[in-house]
Scaffold this active site. Structure first.
Site, PDB file in Angstrom:
ATOM      1  N   PRO A   2       0.946  -1.186  -0.036  1.00  0.00           N
ATOM      2  CA  PRO A   2      -0.072   0.014   0.064  1.00  0.00           C
ATOM      3  C   PRO A   2       0.761   1.202  -0.008  1.00  0.00           C
ATOM      4  CG  PRO A   2      -0.768  -1.468   1.796  1.00  0.00           C
ATOM      5  CD  PRO A   2       0.664  -2.175   1.236  1.00  0.00           C
ATOM      6  N   ARG A 253      11.142  -2.144 -10.377  1.00  0.00           N
ATOM      7  CA  ARG A 253       9.701  -2.481 -10.318  1.00  0.00           C
ATOM      8  C   ARG A 253       9.109  -2.294 -11.362  1.00  0.00           C
ATOM      9  NH1 ARG A 253       8.195  -0.487  -4.958  1.00  0.00           N
ATOM     10  NH2 ARG A 253       6.034  -1.211  -5.633  1.00  0.00           N
TER      11      ARG A 253
END
Length: 263
Positions: A2, A253
């Site tokens: 998150p 990422r």
């Protein structure tokens, strides 16, 4: 993991459940926190602060519970006396007469005095929070142009919590699409117009995510007011230029972008 908006919404839910209510029971899993259990009974949670992805639960007698969810930690709100069955490992239980908040699976948990809070290594290292209403685009622009950050590629800079706390991968992707920049750009190479646009987007998009009750989901986000433009949309047409959104890896990422209008 998150990102800032989701962490802040979690904090809001925790506050709504127990803020200002006397604690009727307190339990910590870690031995170093056990001495605080009894003294906290009868105290109240005054507010819950977020610093990026860390939560600071402030108690009425002056102590602060620091917790960082990292990859697996999660907070839950339940009716008191109704702890759910789960395979997760319970770390913190703060109970009031009607509501209880539970922290599962996190391992980075500390109790801090005001003096320790002011010198905590993570909190000293982390930058200003994008959801802090006191933070302005002018402040962000100054950080972008500072000697520390001006020569950093955005692919890594927008994931660095020392630059701005609360940013993460989906925000990195969406912010750069919004301003038509790539992950390889650096602040020192931008025009003043580009810097202004980026400084605003670095605050506007996280705040829109928070205020429109965003929930991290691979298809849609931010309710009716905002949805992902490029995140997890590789192979689809860019709504701005019609080009095909691509996926690559930047700073270890997944990175989504439109090579036709992000140049």
């Amino acid at each position: 993991m998150p990102e800032g908006p989701e962490i802040r919404r979690a904090a809001d839910n925790l506050e709504a459940a127990i803020k200002g209510k006397p604690l009727t029971d307190v339990w910590f899993a870690f031995s170093q926190l056990k001495p605080y259990e009894s003294p906290l009974i009868g105290q109240t949670v005054t507010h819950i602060e977020t610093r990026g992805k860390a939560l600071l639960t402030h108690f009425s007698q002056g102590l602060t519970l620091y917790s960082h969810n990292q990859l697996y930690g999660v907070w839950r709100v339940v009716e008191t006396g109704n702890i759910p069955a789960t395979t997760r490992v319970l770390r913190v239980n703060l109970q009031t007469a009607d509501k209880t908040i539970l922290l599962y699976s996190a391992s980075d948990i500390e109790m801090l005095t005001p003096e320790q809070l002011a010198t905590h290594p993570f909190l000293q290292r982390v930058g200003p929070d994008v959801l802090d209403p006191r933070l302005t685009p002018s402040d962000v622009k100054a950080r972008l142009l500072s000697a520390r950050f001006r020569n950093r590629q955005f692919s890594g800079l927008l994931l660095d919590q020392a630059f701005l706390a609360g940013l993460g991968n989906y925000l990195r992707v969406e912010i750069l699409w919004q301003v038509g920049l790539t992950g390889q750009h650096k602040a020192k190479d931008l025009s003043d117009q580009q810097l202004e646009a980026l400084s605003h987007a670095l605050l506007d998009i996280p705040r829109l995510s928070y205020t429109t009750r965003g929930q991290a989901d691979e298809n849609t986000h931010h309710g009716a007011l905002f949805r992902f433009k490029v995140f997890h949309r590789d192979g689809e047409a860019c709504e701005r230029c019609g080009g095909i959104i691509e996926k690559t890896t930047l700073s270890s990422r997944p990175f989504y972008w439109c090579p036709h209008c992000q140049t």
